[in-house]
Design a protein around this motif. Structure first.
Motif, PDB file in Angstrom:
ATOM      1  N   ASN A 162       0.803  -1.230   0.000  1.00 54.27           N
ATOM      2  CA  ASN A 162       0.000   0.000   0.000  1.00 54.27           C
ATOM      3  C   ASN A 162       0.836   1.280   0.000  1.00 54.27           C
ATOM      4  N   THR A 163       2.117   1.160  -0.270  1.00 52.50           N
ATOM      5  CA  THR A 163       2.955   2.336  -0.500  1.00 52.50           C
ATOM      6  C   THR A 163       3.842   2.032  -1.698  1.00 52.50           C
ATOM      7  N   PRO A 164       4.358   3.077  -2.354  1.00 55.18           N
ATOM      8  CA  PRO A 164       5.272   2.859  -3.483  1.00 55.18           C
ATOM      9  C   PRO A 164       6.725   2.768  -3.032  1.00 55.18           C
ATOM     10  N   TYR A 165       6.952   2.603  -1.731  1.00 53.78           N
ATOM     11  CA  TYR A 165       8.309   2.731  -1.195  1.00 53.78           C
ATOM     12  C   TYR A 165       9.226   1.563  -1.532  1.00 53.78           C
ATOM     13  N   TRP A 166       8.698   0.508  -2.130  1.00 55.17           N
ATOM     14  CA  TRP A 166       9.543  -0.605  -2.559  1.00 55.17           C
ATOM     15  C   TRP A 166      10.440  -0.189  -3.731  1.00 55.17           C
ATOM     16  N   ASP A 167      10.042   0.869  -4.446  1.00 53.41           N
ATOM     17  CA  ASP A 167      10.757   1.316  -5.640  1.00 53.41           C
ATOM     18  C   ASP A 167      11.797   2.360  -5.225  1.00 53.41           C
ATOM     19  N   PRO A 168      13.092   2.048  -5.320  1.00 55.56           N
ATOM     20  CA  PRO A 168      14.110   2.999  -4.856  1.00 55.56           C
ATOM     21  C   PRO A 168      14.105   4.318  -5.620  1.00 55.56           C
ATOM     22  N   LYS A 169      13.684   4.289  -6.883  1.00 57.03           N
ATOM     23  CA  LYS A 169      13.653   5.533  -7.657  1.00 57.03           C
ATOM     24  C   LYS A 169      12.568   6.475  -7.134  1.00 57.03           C
ATOM     25  N   VAL A 170      11.455   5.912  -6.704  1.00 60.49           N
ATOM     26  CA  VAL A 170      10.370   6.721  -6.124  1.00 60.49           C
ATOM     27  C   VAL A 170      10.825   7.350  -4.815  1.00 60.49           C
ATOM     28  N   VAL A 171      11.451   6.534  -3.961  1.00 58.45           N
ATOM     29  CA  VAL A 171      11.915   7.036  -2.670  1.00 58.45           C
ATOM     30  C   VAL A 171      13.003   8.086  -2.869  1.00 58.45           C
ATOM     31  N   ARG A 172      13.861   7.889  -3.849  1.00 54.78           N
ATOM     32  CA  ARG A 172      14.932   8.851  -4.114  1.00 54.78           C
ATOM     33  C   ARG A 172      14.353  10.229  -4.420  1.00 54.78           C
ATOM     34  N   LYS A 173      13.332  10.285  -5.258  1.00 56.52           N
ATOM     35  CA  LYS A 173      12.718  11.564  -5.611  1.00 56.52           C
ATOM     36  C   LYS A 173      12.119  12.252  -4.386  1.00 56.52           C
ATOM     37  N   ILE A 174      11.611  11.431  -3.460  1.00 55.30           N
ATOM     38  CA  ILE A 174      11.010  11.989  -2.246  1.00 55.30           C
ATOM     39  C   ILE A 174      12.076  12.524  -1.304  1.00 55.30           C
ATOM     40  N   THR A 187      17.097  -4.736   2.122  1.00 52.04           N
ATOM     41  CA  THR A 187      17.537  -5.646   1.062  1.00 52.04           C
ATOM     42  C   THR A 187      16.552  -6.777   0.813  1.00 52.04           C
ATOM     43  N   GLY A 188      15.881  -7.242   1.845  1.00 53.63           N
ATOM     44  CA  GLY A 188      14.911  -8.326   1.680  1.00 53.63           C
ATOM     45  C   GLY A 188      13.678  -7.878   0.927  1.00 53.63           C
ATOM     46  N   ALA A 189      13.145  -6.724   1.292  1.00 53.60           N
ATOM     47  CA  ALA A 189      11.946  -6.207   0.622  1.00 53.60           C
ATOM     48  C   ALA A 189      12.231  -5.878  -0.835  1.00 53.60           C
ATOM     49  N   TRP A 190      13.397  -5.294  -1.085  1.00 58.47           N
ATOM     50  CA  TRP A 190      13.764  -5.031  -2.477  1.00 58.47           C
ATOM     51  C   TRP A 190      13.831  -6.344  -3.265  1.00 58.47           C
ATOM     52  N   SER A 191      14.484  -7.341  -2.692  1.00 55.29           N
ATOM     53  CA  SER A 191      14.623  -8.629  -3.370  1.00 55.29           C
ATOM     54  C   SER A 191      13.263  -9.260  -3.631  1.00 55.29           C
ATOM     55  N   ARG A 192      12.400  -9.261  -2.630  1.00 55.06           N
ATOM     56  CA  ARG A 192      11.069  -9.865  -2.796  1.00 55.06           C
ATOM     57  C   ARG A 192      10.246  -9.128  -3.853  1.00 55.06           C
ATOM     58  N   SER A 193      10.572  -7.855  -4.073  1.00 56.10           N
ATOM     59  CA  SER A 193       9.856  -7.043  -5.067  1.00 56.10           C
ATOM     60  C   SER A 193      10.500  -7.109  -6.446  1.00 56.10           C
ATOM     61  N   GLY A 194      11.556  -7.914  -6.582  1.00 58.06           N
ATOM     62  CA  GLY A 194      12.207  -8.054  -7.879  1.00 58.06           C
ATOM     63  C   GLY A 194      13.235  -6.974  -8.174  1.00 58.06           C
ATOM     64  N   VAL A 195      13.705  -6.273  -7.126  1.00 57.68           N
ATOM     65  CA  VAL A 195      14.710  -5.219  -7.296  1.00 57.68           C
ATOM     66  C   VAL A 195      16.050  -5.716  -6.772  1.00 57.68           C
ATOM     67  N   ASP A 196      17.077  -5.594  -7.594  1.00 57.46           N
ATOM     68  CA  ASP A 196      18.428  -5.986  -7.185  1.00 57.46           C
ATOM     69  C   ASP A 196      18.894  -5.063  -6.058  1.00 57.46           C
ATOM     70  N   PRO A 197      19.202  -5.594  -4.878  1.00 58.99           N
ATOM     71  CA  PRO A 197      19.603  -4.738  -3.763  1.00 58.99           C
ATOM     72  C   PRO A 197      20.836  -3.881  -4.030  1.00 58.99           C
ATOM     73  N   ALA A 200      19.694  -0.978  -5.996  1.00 58.49           N
ATOM     74  CA  ALA A 200      18.907  -0.081  -5.140  1.00 58.49           C
ATOM     75  C   ALA A 200      19.810   0.741  -4.218  1.00 58.49           C
ATOM     76  N   LEU A 201      20.841   0.113  -3.690  1.00 57.05           N
ATOM     77  CA  LEU A 201      21.787   0.832  -2.824  1.00 57.05           C
ATOM     78  C   LEU A 201      22.483   1.947  -3.596  1.00 57.05           C
ATOM     79  N   LYS A 202      22.794   1.687  -4.846  1.00 59.32           N
ATOM     80  CA  LYS A 202      23.426   2.718  -5.678  1.00 59.32           C
ATOM     81  C   LYS A 202      22.466   3.885  -5.908  1.00 59.32           C
ATOM     82  N   VAL A 203      21.190   3.574  -6.125  1.00 61.84           N
ATOM     83  CA  VAL A 203      20.184   4.624  -6.298  1.00 61.84           C
ATOM     84  C   VAL A 203      20.079   5.479  -5.033  1.00 61.84           C
ATOM     85  N   ALA A 204      20.207   4.824  -3.890  1.00 61.10           N
ATOM     86  CA  ALA A 204      20.028   5.501  -2.596  1.00 61.10           C
ATOM     87  C   ALA A 204      21.289   6.190  -2.094  1.00 61.10           C
ATOM     88  N   GLU A 205      22.391   6.072  -2.804  1.00 58.47           N
ATOM     89  CA  GLU A 205      23.685   6.560  -2.312  1.00 58.47           C
ATOM     90  C   GLU A 205      23.609   7.991  -1.783  1.00 58.47           C
TER      91      GLU A 205
END
Length: 277
Positions: A162-174, A187-197, A200-205
């Motif tokens: 119920n949130t878009p927070y699984w997507d690192p690009k969305v969170v980055r913009k916020i 890392t677990g939630a990203w993995s379960r959502s099909g995102v390479d951790p 995602a870490l690089k996006v969040a740097e």
């Protein structure tokens, strides 16, 4: 000849000292390790503190759904706890040389609720919060984090929560809109959502404020169970290498709540993995 020999020895010694200094400076500091209380959620907070202290854990991240102690029945450890309950926990932490590094909290209902949460954290000397608050509450989080010298990390929960927070690009913009709000890398939630951790870490740097570190049995599977580090499908060494590259210096929070019977042994095994890698 003696002068030349002396010069050679001096230069050799200087090179040796320089090499030793470089090697020493290259050695990374020990990882700061904590355990998320979801890992031991079937136990009370008191039981968890005692059990984790026995395996050398001295730092925890709290969860708002955990019972405090059998002494207080069904009372939970969150910002609605009474002063007696808060004092009890504070004394427990002192007794077992334990501290709280982060408070994981349900999204505050309004400004008054957020201020109550901040006062709760202040009582325990906590200045890091993890939440999945909606975007309309983030300006208030920014205001109160500045006031209380704190930070809030958006919990990157899995797809379908119920949130878009699984997507690192969305969170980055916020988070780029705020000074005191960043990522809780999950890392677990990203993995379960099909995102390479690692991706995602690089996006969040530069904006990783907190970390929930997990390995998973399967990838791109919402129902995937957590497993001990280095035994699942995630490249844990690459994840750690990326965090090291970024200079991440907050706590490596162990979180795995799928096997409550062996919760303390799981915490011990994963603590030792982090100490060795």
């Amino acid at each position: 000849m003696k002068k030349i020999t002396s010069l050679i020895l001096t230069l050799a010694f200087a090179l040796f000292v320089g090499a030793c200094t470089t090697e020493k400076s290259a050695q990374k500091a020990p990882r700061k390790i904590a355990v998320q209380m979801w890992t031991t959620h079937d136990y009370t907070l008191e039981e968890s503190i005692i059990g984790l202290a026995k395996i050398g854990i001295d730092t925890i991240e709290t969860t708002p759904i955990q019972k405090i102690s059998t002494k207080f029945g069904k009372a939970l450890f969150n910002h609605y706890a009474t002063q007696e309950q808060r004092n009890y926990v504070k004394n427990l932490l002192k007794k077992y040389n334990m501290k709280i590094c982060t408070i994981y909290c349900r999204p505050p209902a309004d400004e008054a609720d957020l201020q109550k949460l901040m006062e709760f954290g202040k009582f325990f000397d906590v200045n890091m919060y993890v939440s999945e608050s909606r975007e309309n509450m983030l300006p208030l989080w920014e205001k109160y984090c500045e006031k209380y010298n704190a930070k809030m990390a958006i919990h990157c929960h899995q797809r379908g929560s119920n949130t878009p927070y699984w997507d690192p690009k969305v969170v980055r913009k916020i988070v780029d809109q705020y000074k005191y709000i960043g990522f809780c890398a999950e890392t677990g939630a990203w993995s379960r959502s099909g995102v390479d951790p690692v991706y995602a870490l690089k996006v969040a740097e530069g904006k990783i404020f907190a970390l929930h570190l997990k390995d998973q049995k399967t990838f791109n599977d919402i129902k995937s169970a957590g497993v001990n580090y280095g035994t699942g499908v995630l490249d844990m060494k690459a994840i750690l290498a990326e965090l090291d590259r970024q200079g991440f210096d907050h706590y490596y929070v162990i979180e795995q709540g799928d096997d409550q019977k062996n919760a303390f042994e799981i915490a011990r095994i994963n603590k030792e993995y982090l100490q060795k890698n």
